[in-house]
Design an enzyme around this catalytic site. Structure first.
Site, PDB file in Angstrom:
ATOM      1  N   ASP A  82       3.511-130.193 -27.095  1.00 15.89           N
ATOM      2  CA  ASP A  82       2.903-131.531 -26.995  1.00 15.89           C
ATOM      3  C   ASP A  82       3.736-132.380 -26.049  1.00 15.89           C
ATOM      4  O   ASP A  82       4.972-132.383 -26.152  1.00 15.89           O
ATOM      5  CB  ASP A  82       2.895-132.188 -28.390  1.00 15.89           C
ATOM      6  CG  ASP A  82       1.635-132.998 -28.650  1.00 15.89           C
ATOM      7  OD1 ASP A  82       1.068-133.526 -27.680  1.00 15.89           O
ATOM      8  OD2 ASP A  82       1.231-133.100 -29.824  1.00 15.89           O
ATOM      9  N   HIS A 136       0.755-137.322 -19.046  1.00 19.66           N
ATOM     10  CA  HIS A 136       0.844-137.480 -20.503  1.00 19.66           C
ATOM     11  C   HIS A 136       1.055-136.153 -21.235  1.00 19.66           C
ATOM     12  O   HIS A 136       1.225-136.137 -22.451  1.00 19.66           O
ATOM     13  CB  HIS A 136      -0.410-138.182 -21.034  1.00 19.66           C
ATOM     14  CG  HIS A 136      -0.458-139.627 -20.648  1.00 19.66           C
ATOM     15  ND1 HIS A 136       0.009-140.627 -21.464  1.00 19.66           N
ATOM     16  CD2 HIS A 136      -0.866-140.243 -19.511  1.00 19.66           C
ATOM     17  CE1 HIS A 136      -0.134-141.801 -20.854  1.00 19.66           C
ATOM     18  NE2 HIS A 136      -0.666-141.589 -19.664  1.00 19.66           N
TER      19      HIS A 136
END
Ligand code: GDG
Length: 464
Positions: A366, A157
Protein backbone atom coordinates in the site's frame (compact mmCIF):
# COMPACT_ATOMS: atom_id res chain seq x y z
CA UNK A 1 -0.24 35.38 -6.32
CA UNK A 2 0.03 32.13 -8.28
CA UNK A 3 -3.14 30.12 -8.71
CA UNK A 4 -3.12 26.37 -8.17
CA UNK A 5 -4.43 24.03 -10.88
CA UNK A 6 -4.99 20.50 -9.57
CA UNK A 7 -5.47 17.75 -12.15
CA UNK A 8 -6.57 14.24 -11.20
CA UNK A 9 -8.48 11.37 -12.77
CA UNK A 10 -11.61 12.04 -10.72
CA UNK A 11 -12.68 15.25 -9.07
CA UNK A 12 -14.37 15.09 -5.68
CA UNK A 13 -15.91 18.51 -5.26
CA UNK A 14 -16.45 19.87 -1.78
CA UNK A 15 -19.57 18.31 -0.38
CA UNK A 16 -20.99 21.46 1.15
CA UNK A 17 -22.30 21.36 4.70
CA UNK A 18 -22.21 17.55 4.70
CA UNK A 19 -18.46 17.32 5.03
CA UNK A 20 -18.81 13.79 6.39
CA UNK A 21 -19.12 12.58 2.82
CA UNK A 22 -15.71 14.03 1.89
CA UNK A 23 -12.47 12.12 2.13
CA UNK A 24 -9.39 13.63 3.76
CA UNK A 25 -7.63 14.09 0.43
CA UNK A 26 -10.56 16.03 -0.96
CA UNK A 27 -10.60 18.21 2.16
CA UNK A 28 -6.89 18.98 1.82
CA UNK A 29 -6.97 19.70 -1.89
CA UNK A 30 -10.07 21.85 -1.54
CA UNK A 31 -8.36 23.83 1.24
CA UNK A 32 -5.32 24.34 -0.98
CA UNK A 33 -7.56 25.48 -3.83
CA UNK A 34 -9.30 27.99 -1.60
CA UNK A 35 -5.96 29.35 -0.41
CA UNK A 36 -4.56 29.77 -3.91
CA UNK A 37 -7.94 30.32 -5.61
CA UNK A 38 -7.44 27.69 -8.27
CA UNK A 39 -9.24 25.07 -10.32
CA UNK A 40 -9.63 21.32 -9.89
CA UNK A 41 -9.77 19.58 -13.27
CA UNK A 42 -10.57 15.95 -14.11
CA UNK A 43 -12.99 13.35 -15.40
CA UNK A 44 -16.63 13.74 -14.33
CA UNK A 45 -17.10 9.96 -14.14
CA UNK A 46 -19.71 10.35 -16.92
CA UNK A 47 -19.71 8.96 -20.47
CA UNK A 48 -20.20 10.76 -23.76
CA UNK A 49 -20.73 9.41 -27.30
CA UNK A 50 -18.14 11.75 -28.80
CA UNK A 51 -15.43 13.50 -26.87
CA UNK A 52 -15.68 17.19 -27.72
CA UNK A 53 -13.62 18.80 -24.97
CA UNK A 54 -16.66 20.42 -23.37
CA UNK A 55 -15.85 21.47 -19.80
CA UNK A 56 -18.49 21.58 -17.04
CA UNK A 57 -17.59 24.27 -14.53
CA UNK A 58 -18.98 24.26 -11.02
CA UNK A 59 -18.31 26.43 -8.04
CA UNK A 60 -19.11 25.45 -4.50
CA UNK A 61 -17.60 26.17 -1.11
CA UNK A 62 -15.05 28.49 -2.69
CA UNK A 63 -13.67 25.81 -5.01
CA UNK A 64 -14.01 25.76 -8.80
CA UNK A 65 -14.14 22.36 -10.45
CA UNK A 66 -13.85 21.75 -14.18
CA UNK A 67 -14.78 18.30 -15.46
CA UNK A 68 -14.99 16.50 -18.79
CA UNK A 69 -16.86 13.39 -19.92
CA UNK A 70 -15.02 10.52 -21.61
CA UNK A 71 -15.96 8.10 -24.39
CA UNK A 72 -16.56 4.41 -23.66
CA UNK A 73 -13.38 3.44 -25.46
CA UNK A 74 -11.37 5.92 -23.37
CA UNK A 75 -12.80 4.56 -20.15
CA UNK A 76 -12.19 0.98 -21.20
CA UNK A 77 -8.60 1.46 -22.40
CA UNK A 78 -7.31 4.24 -20.18
CA UNK A 79 -9.15 3.73 -16.88
CA UNK A 80 -10.21 0.07 -16.72
CA UNK A 81 -7.28 -0.86 -18.95
CA UNK A 82 -3.89 0.78 -18.51
CA UNK A 83 -4.56 2.44 -15.15
CA UNK A 84 -6.29 -0.44 -13.38
CA UNK A 85 -5.21 -3.59 -15.25
CA UNK A 86 -1.63 -2.63 -16.02
CA UNK A 87 -0.22 0.02 -13.69
CA UNK A 88 -2.18 -0.70 -10.49
CA UNK A 89 -1.26 -4.41 -10.28
CA UNK A 90 2.33 -3.87 -11.44
CA UNK A 91 2.92 -1.01 -9.00
CA UNK A 92 1.55 -3.23 -6.22
CA UNK A 93 4.03 -5.99 -7.16
CA UNK A 94 1.30 -8.18 -8.72
CA UNK A 95 3.03 -8.98 -11.99
CA UNK A 96 0.82 -12.07 -12.20
CA UNK A 97 -2.24 -9.82 -12.60
CA UNK A 98 -0.78 -7.09 -14.80
CA UNK A 99 -1.92 -7.07 -18.44
CA UNK A 100 0.02 -5.46 -21.26
CA UNK A 101 -2.16 -4.52 -24.21
CA UNK A 102 -1.13 -1.97 -26.83
CA UNK A 103 -4.72 -0.62 -26.88
CA UNK A 104 -4.49 0.11 -23.15
CA UNK A 105 -1.23 2.01 -23.55
CA UNK A 106 -2.64 3.84 -26.58
CA UNK A 107 -5.79 4.81 -24.68
CA UNK A 108 -3.71 6.02 -21.73
CA UNK A 109 -1.63 8.28 -23.96
CA UNK A 110 -4.72 9.49 -25.81
CA UNK A 111 -6.64 10.42 -22.66
CA UNK A 112 -3.60 12.14 -21.16
CA UNK A 113 -3.26 14.14 -24.39
CA UNK A 114 -6.99 14.98 -24.28
CA UNK A 115 -6.72 16.10 -20.67
CA UNK A 116 -3.73 18.29 -21.60
CA UNK A 117 -5.41 19.87 -24.63
CA UNK A 118 -8.59 20.58 -22.71
CA UNK A 119 -7.00 22.01 -19.58
CA UNK A 120 -4.26 23.97 -21.39
CA UNK A 121 -6.43 27.05 -22.19
CA UNK A 122 -7.38 27.29 -18.50
CA UNK A 123 -3.75 27.61 -17.38
CA UNK A 124 -2.41 31.15 -17.04
CA UNK A 125 1.24 32.15 -17.13
CA UNK A 126 1.82 32.35 -13.35
CA UNK A 127 -0.26 29.29 -12.40
CA UNK A 128 1.22 26.29 -10.66
CA UNK A 129 0.03 22.85 -11.78
CA UNK A 130 -0.24 19.84 -9.45
CA UNK A 131 -1.01 16.49 -11.11
CA UNK A 132 -2.26 13.58 -8.97
CA UNK A 133 -1.53 9.89 -9.28
CA UNK A 134 -0.75 7.05 -11.65
CA UNK A 135 -3.56 7.76 -14.11
CA UNK A 136 -1.80 10.94 -15.18
CA UNK A 137 1.95 10.25 -15.28
CA UNK A 138 2.53 11.57 -18.86
CA UNK A 139 0.25 14.59 -18.46
CA UNK A 140 3.16 16.92 -17.63
CA UNK A 141 4.98 15.90 -20.80
CA UNK A 142 1.81 16.50 -22.84
CA UNK A 143 1.42 19.96 -21.32
CA UNK A 144 5.07 20.83 -22.05
CA UNK A 145 4.48 19.74 -25.65
CA UNK A 146 1.69 22.31 -25.77
CA UNK A 147 4.11 25.01 -24.65
CA UNK A 148 3.29 25.06 -20.94
CA UNK A 149 6.27 26.57 -19.06
CA UNK A 150 4.55 26.68 -15.69
CA UNK A 151 5.86 25.09 -12.53
CA UNK A 152 4.42 21.58 -12.46
CA UNK A 153 4.39 18.89 -9.80
CA UNK A 154 3.27 15.27 -9.68
CA UNK A 155 2.32 13.17 -6.65
CA UNK A 156 2.13 9.38 -6.77
CA UNK A 157 -0.39 7.95 -4.30
CA UNK A 158 0.66 4.31 -4.78
CA UNK A 159 4.06 2.58 -4.46
CA UNK A 160 6.71 2.87 -7.16
CA UNK A 161 7.80 -0.72 -7.85
CA UNK A 162 11.40 -1.93 -7.57
CA UNK A 163 13.54 -1.42 -10.65
CA UNK A 164 13.39 -5.00 -11.90
CA UNK A 165 9.61 -5.14 -11.60
CA UNK A 166 9.08 -1.79 -13.26
CA UNK A 167 11.26 -2.89 -16.17
CA UNK A 168 8.59 -5.48 -17.06
CA UNK A 169 6.34 -2.69 -18.32
CA UNK A 170 6.78 -2.39 -22.10
CA UNK A 171 6.64 1.39 -21.84
CA UNK A 172 8.83 1.57 -18.73
CA UNK A 173 11.48 3.86 -20.18
CA UNK A 174 9.05 6.33 -21.73
CA UNK A 175 6.93 6.50 -18.62
CA UNK A 176 9.86 6.98 -16.25
CA UNK A 177 11.36 9.59 -18.56
CA UNK A 178 8.11 11.56 -18.70
CA UNK A 179 8.44 12.40 -14.99
CA UNK A 180 11.35 14.67 -15.96
CA UNK A 181 8.80 17.12 -17.37
CA UNK A 182 7.72 17.91 -13.81
CA UNK A 183 9.65 20.15 -11.45
CA UNK A 184 8.76 18.20 -8.30
CA UNK A 185 7.71 14.55 -7.99
CA UNK A 186 6.42 13.36 -4.61
CA UNK A 187 6.21 9.88 -3.06
CA UNK A 188 4.79 8.63 0.26
CA UNK A 189 8.04 6.96 1.41
CA UNK A 190 11.80 6.85 0.82
CA UNK A 191 11.34 3.30 -0.45
CA UNK A 192 9.12 4.32 -3.38
CA UNK A 193 11.32 7.35 -4.07
CA UNK A 194 14.48 5.23 -4.09
CA UNK A 195 12.89 2.70 -6.46
CA UNK A 196 12.16 5.41 -9.01
CA UNK A 197 15.55 7.05 -8.55
CA UNK A 198 17.31 3.73 -9.07
CA UNK A 199 15.49 3.10 -12.34
CA UNK A 200 16.18 6.66 -13.51
CA UNK A 201 19.89 6.42 -12.71
CA UNK A 202 20.56 2.83 -13.80
CA UNK A 203 18.22 2.50 -16.78
CA UNK A 204 17.80 6.03 -18.07
CA UNK A 205 21.31 7.28 -17.23
CA UNK A 206 20.11 10.18 -15.05
CA UNK A 207 22.45 11.80 -12.54
CA UNK A 208 21.46 12.16 -8.89
CA UNK A 209 22.41 15.01 -6.58
CA UNK A 210 21.98 13.77 -3.03
CA UNK A 211 22.35 17.23 -1.46
CA UNK A 212 19.01 18.57 -2.73
CA UNK A 213 17.38 15.41 -4.09
CA UNK A 214 17.52 16.47 -7.73
CA UNK A 215 17.70 14.10 -10.70
CA UNK A 216 18.95 15.41 -14.04
CA UNK A 217 18.56 13.91 -17.49
CA UNK A 218 19.19 15.50 -20.88
CA UNK A 219 19.03 19.06 -19.55
CA UNK A 220 15.86 18.49 -17.50
CA UNK A 221 15.88 18.42 -13.70
CA UNK A 222 13.29 17.10 -11.29
CA UNK A 223 13.27 17.30 -7.51
CA UNK A 224 12.19 14.09 -5.77
CA UNK A 225 10.27 14.65 -2.55
CA UNK A 226 9.49 12.22 0.24
CA UNK A 227 6.13 13.52 1.38
CA UNK A 228 3.91 11.07 3.31
CA UNK A 229 0.24 11.93 3.12
CA UNK A 230 -1.72 12.35 6.34
CA UNK A 231 -5.36 12.73 7.36
CA UNK A 232 -7.37 15.65 8.70
CA UNK A 233 -6.42 14.38 12.18
CA UNK A 234 -7.98 17.05 14.40
CA UNK A 235 -11.22 17.03 12.45
CA UNK A 236 -11.39 13.24 12.37
CA UNK A 237 -10.77 12.99 16.12
CA UNK A 238 -13.53 15.53 16.71
CA UNK A 239 -15.84 13.68 14.34
CA UNK A 240 -15.29 10.47 16.32
CA UNK A 241 -16.81 12.24 19.36
CA UNK A 242 -19.72 13.77 17.43
CA UNK A 243 -23.38 12.68 17.56
CA UNK A 244 -23.37 10.30 14.56
CA UNK A 245 -20.16 8.63 15.74
CA UNK A 246 -21.55 8.29 19.25
CA UNK A 247 -24.66 6.67 17.83
CA UNK A 248 -22.54 4.23 15.79
CA UNK A 249 -20.35 3.57 18.86
CA UNK A 250 -23.34 2.65 21.03
CA UNK A 251 -24.85 0.54 18.28
CA UNK A 252 -21.62 -1.42 17.88
CA UNK A 253 -21.18 -1.85 21.62
CA UNK A 254 -24.66 -3.25 21.97
CA UNK A 255 -24.28 -5.64 19.09
CA UNK A 256 -20.81 -6.72 20.28
CA UNK A 257 -22.45 -7.95 23.47
CA UNK A 258 -19.26 -7.74 25.54
CA UNK A 259 -17.00 -9.23 22.88
CA UNK A 260 -13.90 -7.58 21.44
CA UNK A 261 -14.54 -6.13 17.99
CA UNK A 262 -11.80 -6.11 15.39
CA UNK A 263 -12.35 -3.75 12.48
CA UNK A 264 -11.17 -3.83 8.88
CA UNK A 265 -12.15 -1.10 6.39
CA UNK A 266 -10.87 -1.46 2.85
CA UNK A 267 -11.97 -1.00 -0.71
CA UNK A 268 -12.51 -4.47 -2.13
CA UNK A 269 -9.07 -4.64 -3.72
CA UNK A 270 -6.54 -7.49 -3.86
CA UNK A 271 -3.76 -5.15 -2.69
CA UNK A 272 -5.51 -4.78 0.68
CA UNK A 273 -4.76 -8.39 1.65
CA UNK A 274 -8.29 -9.33 2.68
CA UNK A 275 -7.93 -12.98 1.77
CA UNK A 276 -4.73 -13.32 3.81
CA UNK A 277 -6.36 -11.41 6.65
CA UNK A 278 -9.24 -13.87 6.76
CA UNK A 279 -6.79 -16.78 6.66
CA UNK A 280 -4.76 -15.26 9.50
CA UNK A 281 -7.91 -14.85 11.55
CA UNK A 282 -8.96 -18.40 10.72
CA UNK A 283 -5.64 -19.60 12.08
CA UNK A 284 -6.31 -17.67 15.29
CA UNK A 285 -9.76 -19.27 15.55
CA UNK A 286 -8.28 -22.71 15.05
CA UNK A 287 -5.39 -22.35 17.49
CA UNK A 288 -6.93 -20.28 20.25
CA UNK A 289 -10.07 -22.14 21.20
CA UNK A 290 -9.92 -20.71 24.73
CA UNK A 291 -10.46 -17.08 23.63
CA UNK A 292 -11.87 -17.29 20.14
CA UNK A 293 -15.46 -16.65 21.14
CA UNK A 294 -14.42 -13.44 22.89
CA UNK A 295 -13.69 -11.82 19.53
CA UNK A 296 -15.29 -11.07 16.17
CA UNK A 297 -14.16 -9.33 13.01
CA UNK A 298 -16.24 -6.65 11.30
CA UNK A 299 -14.91 -6.31 7.76
CA UNK A 300 -16.32 -3.38 5.79
CA UNK A 301 -15.39 -3.73 2.12
CA UNK A 302 -17.20 -1.47 -0.34
CA UNK A 303 -16.95 -2.82 -3.91
CA UNK A 304 -14.48 -1.10 -6.20
CA UNK A 305 -13.59 -1.15 -9.94
CA UNK A 306 -16.27 -3.70 -10.68
CA UNK A 307 -15.75 -3.45 -14.44
CA UNK A 308 -12.38 -5.20 -13.98
CA UNK A 309 -12.60 -8.99 -13.84
CA UNK A 310 -9.99 -9.49 -11.11
CA UNK A 311 -12.15 -7.37 -8.82
CA UNK A 312 -15.17 -9.57 -9.50
CA UNK A 313 -13.03 -12.59 -8.69
CA UNK A 314 -11.77 -11.22 -5.38
CA UNK A 315 -15.36 -10.58 -4.37
CA UNK A 316 -16.33 -14.17 -5.10
CA UNK A 317 -13.25 -15.50 -3.29
CA UNK A 318 -13.97 -13.49 -0.16
CA UNK A 319 -17.62 -14.44 -0.10
CA UNK A 320 -16.59 -18.09 -0.25
CA UNK A 321 -13.89 -17.71 2.38
CA UNK A 322 -15.98 -15.78 4.89
CA UNK A 323 -18.82 -18.28 4.37
CA UNK A 324 -16.49 -21.20 4.95
CA UNK A 325 -14.97 -19.70 8.12
CA UNK A 326 -18.35 -18.77 9.53
CA UNK A 327 -19.70 -22.20 8.61
CA UNK A 328 -16.84 -23.92 10.43
CA UNK A 329 -16.75 -21.80 13.60
CA UNK A 330 -20.02 -19.92 14.15
CA UNK A 331 -22.24 -20.80 17.09
CA UNK A 332 -25.87 -20.02 17.79
CA UNK A 333 -24.86 -16.86 19.63
CA UNK A 334 -21.75 -15.83 17.70
CA UNK A 335 -20.51 -15.34 14.14
CA UNK A 336 -16.74 -14.80 13.76
CA UNK A 337 -16.82 -12.62 10.61
CA UNK A 338 -19.35 -9.93 9.78
CA UNK A 339 -18.52 -9.25 6.18
CA UNK A 340 -20.21 -6.16 4.78
CA UNK A 341 -20.01 -5.03 1.14
CA UNK A 342 -21.23 -1.49 1.54
CA UNK A 343 -19.86 1.91 2.40
CA UNK A 344 -20.82 4.07 5.39
CA UNK A 345 -20.71 7.83 5.98
CA UNK A 346 -17.38 9.04 7.26
CA UNK A 347 -18.68 10.17 10.66
CA UNK A 348 -20.47 6.86 11.20
CA UNK A 349 -17.25 5.05 10.33
CA UNK A 350 -15.39 7.14 12.91
CA UNK A 351 -17.70 5.79 15.62
CA UNK A 352 -17.17 2.20 14.45
CA UNK A 353 -13.38 2.67 14.60
CA UNK A 354 -13.70 3.97 18.14
CA UNK A 355 -15.75 0.97 19.22
CA UNK A 356 -13.16 -1.48 17.87
CA UNK A 357 -10.53 -2.70 20.35
CA UNK A 358 -8.37 -3.87 17.45
CA UNK A 359 -7.81 -2.25 14.05
CA UNK A 360 -6.70 -4.75 11.40
CA UNK A 361 -4.91 -3.00 8.53
CA UNK A 362 -2.96 -5.64 6.64
CA UNK A 363 -2.44 -4.72 2.98
CA UNK A 364 0.04 -6.79 0.98
CA UNK A 365 1.35 -3.53 -0.46
CA UNK A 366 0.00 0.00 0.00
CA UNK A 367 1.34 3.43 -0.92
CA UNK A 368 0.34 4.81 2.48
CA UNK A 369 -3.03 3.59 3.86
CA UNK A 370 -5.20 6.23 5.45
CA UNK A 371 -7.45 3.80 7.31
CA UNK A 372 -4.57 3.07 9.71
CA UNK A 373 -4.31 6.77 10.56
CA UNK A 374 -8.08 7.23 10.81
CA UNK A 375 -8.29 4.30 13.23
CA UNK A 376 -5.66 5.92 15.46
CA UNK A 377 -7.31 9.37 15.31
CA UNK A 378 -10.71 7.95 16.30
CA UNK A 379 -9.55 6.25 19.52
CA UNK A 380 -10.51 7.24 23.04
CA UNK A 381 -7.25 8.58 24.59
CA UNK A 382 -8.19 7.03 27.97
CA UNK A 383 -8.87 3.58 26.54
CA UNK A 384 -7.46 3.28 23.02
CA UNK A 385 -7.49 0.20 20.81
CA UNK A 386 -4.51 -1.57 19.26
CA UNK A 387 -3.54 -1.15 15.62
CA UNK A 388 -2.27 -4.27 13.84
CA UNK A 389 -0.51 -2.95 10.75
CA UNK A 390 1.20 -4.52 7.75
CA UNK A 391 4.92 -3.85 7.42
CA UNK A 392 4.26 -3.32 3.72
CA UNK A 393 1.99 -0.29 4.07
CA UNK A 394 3.70 3.09 3.69
CA UNK A 395 2.04 4.01 7.01
CA UNK A 396 4.26 1.50 8.84
CA UNK A 397 7.20 3.94 8.51
CA UNK A 398 5.44 6.52 10.67
CA UNK A 399 3.33 4.24 12.91
CA UNK A 400 6.18 2.27 14.49
CA UNK A 401 4.15 1.61 17.65
CA UNK A 402 1.52 -0.42 15.88
CA UNK A 403 1.81 -4.19 16.21
CA UNK A 404 3.61 -4.69 12.90
CA UNK A 405 2.99 -7.90 10.95
CA UNK A 406 3.93 -9.66 7.77
CA UNK A 407 0.47 -9.96 6.15
CA UNK A 408 1.49 -13.03 4.15
CA UNK A 409 2.03 -14.97 7.37
CA UNK A 410 -1.11 -16.44 8.95
CA UNK A 411 1.01 -17.31 12.01
CA UNK A 412 2.16 -13.74 12.55
CA UNK A 413 -1.34 -12.45 12.08
CA UNK A 414 -2.74 -14.92 14.58
CA UNK A 415 0.03 -14.07 17.10
CA UNK A 416 -0.62 -10.36 16.63
CA UNK A 417 -4.31 -10.80 17.49
CA UNK A 418 -3.30 -12.59 20.70
CA UNK A 419 -0.78 -9.84 21.53
CA UNK A 420 -3.44 -7.18 20.98
CA UNK A 421 -5.99 -9.03 23.11
CA UNK A 422 -3.56 -9.35 25.99
CA UNK A 423 -2.18 -5.82 25.86
CA UNK A 424 -2.86 -3.91 29.07
CA UNK A 425 -4.27 -0.42 29.14
CA UNK A 426 -1.05 1.42 29.99
CA UNK A 427 0.76 -0.22 27.06
CA UNK A 428 -2.14 0.58 24.75
CA UNK A 429 -2.06 4.22 25.86
CA UNK A 430 1.72 4.45 25.42
CA UNK A 431 1.60 3.08 21.88
CA UNK A 432 -1.43 5.11 20.91
CA UNK A 433 0.08 8.37 22.21
CA UNK A 434 3.17 7.86 20.10
CA UNK A 435 1.14 7.03 16.98
CA UNK A 436 -1.28 9.89 17.55
CA UNK A 437 1.63 12.35 17.83
CA UNK A 438 2.75 11.31 14.37
CA UNK A 439 -0.79 11.39 12.90
CA UNK A 440 -1.35 14.90 14.33
CA UNK A 441 2.06 16.29 13.40
CA UNK A 442 2.17 15.01 9.83
CA UNK A 443 -1.45 15.57 8.92
CA UNK A 444 -2.94 16.26 5.50
CA UNK A 445 -2.41 20.02 5.74
CA UNK A 446 1.28 19.42 6.54
CA UNK A 447 1.45 17.12 3.50
CA UNK A 448 0.01 19.51 0.97
CA UNK A 449 1.95 22.42 2.46
CA UNK A 450 5.20 20.48 2.14
CA UNK A 451 4.43 19.67 -1.49
CA UNK A 452 3.15 23.09 -2.54
CA UNK A 453 6.09 24.80 -0.76
CA UNK A 454 8.53 22.70 -2.80
CA UNK A 455 6.58 23.39 -5.97
CA UNK A 456 6.18 27.14 -5.41
CA UNK A 457 9.89 27.28 -4.61
CA UNK A 458 10.85 25.66 -7.90
CA UNK A 459 11.72 27.77 -10.91
CA UNK A 460 9.65 28.23 -14.03
CA UNK A 461 10.97 26.32 -17.03
CA UNK A 462 12.90 28.39 -19.51
CA UNK A 463 11.52 28.46 -23.03
CA UNK A 464 12.84 25.44 -24.92
C1 GDG B 1 -4.81 5.35 -2.38
C2 GDG B 1 -3.59 4.49 -2.04
C3 GDG B 1 -3.08 6.02 -0.13
C4 GDG B 1 -13.26 3.18 2.90
N1 GDG B 1 -14.46 2.63 3.12
C5 GDG B 1 -15.30 3.64 3.38
C6 GDG B 1 -14.58 4.83 3.33
N2 GDG B 1 -13.33 4.52 3.03
C7 GDG B 1 -12.25 5.51 2.96
C8 GDG B 1 -11.30 5.34 4.13
C9 GDG B 1 -10.06 6.05 3.62
C10 GDG B 1 -10.14 5.80 2.11
O1 GDG B 1 -11.47 5.36 1.82
C11 GDG B 1 -9.20 4.70 1.68
O2 GDG B 1 -7.92 5.21 1.68
P1 GDG B 1 -6.64 4.27 1.70
O3 GDG B 1 -5.47 5.12 1.92
O4 GDG B 1 -6.81 3.25 2.77
O5 GDG B 1 -6.63 3.49 0.32
P2 GDG B 1 -6.86 3.78 -1.29
O6 GDG B 1 -8.28 4.05 -1.58
O7 GDG B 1 -6.29 2.57 -1.96
O8 GDG B 1 -5.99 5.09 -1.62
C12 GDG B 1 -3.28 4.56 -0.55
C13 GDG B 1 -4.22 6.89 -0.62
O9 GDG B 1 -4.45 6.73 -2.03
C14 GDG B 1 -3.92 8.39 -0.37
O10 GDG B 1 -2.73 8.77 -0.94
O11 GDG B 1 -3.03 6.08 1.29
O12 GDG B 1 -2.10 3.83 -0.26
O13 GDG B 1 -3.80 3.14 -2.44
O14 GDG B 1 -10.13 7.43 3.84
O15 GDG B 1 -11.89 5.90 5.27
N3 GDG B 1 -15.11 6.05 3.56
C15 GDG B 1 -16.44 6.08 3.85
N4 GDG B 1 -17.20 4.96 3.91
C16 GDG B 1 -16.68 3.72 3.69
O16 GDG B 1 -17.38 2.72 3.78
N5 GDG B 1 -17.01 7.28 4.06
Amino acid sequence: MSRLIIISNRVTPPAGPDSAAQGGLSVALSAALREYSGIWFGWSGERTDHFNGHIHFQRSEGVTTATIDLEDQDIEEYYNGFANRTLWPLFHYRIDLAEYEREFAGGYQRVNARFAETVRPLIEAEDVVWVQDYHMIPLGAELRRLGCKNRMGFFLHIPWPPRRLFAILPLATELARSLFDYDVVGFHTEEWLDAYREFAVEDLGATWRESDGVLTLGGKSVQLLNCPIGIDAAEFAEMSRGPTAQHAFRQMQESANGRVMMIGVDRLDYSKGLEDRFLGYERFLREHTEVRKEVFLLQIAPPSREAVETYQEIRTTLEGLSGRINGAYADVDWVPIRYVNQGYPRDYLAGIYRAARIGLVTPLRDGMNLVAKEYVAAQDPEDPGVLILSRFAGAAIQLRDAVLVNPYSAEEMSDAIVTALKMDRSERIRRWRSMMNSVEREDVIWWRQKFTDALMGSEMRAAS
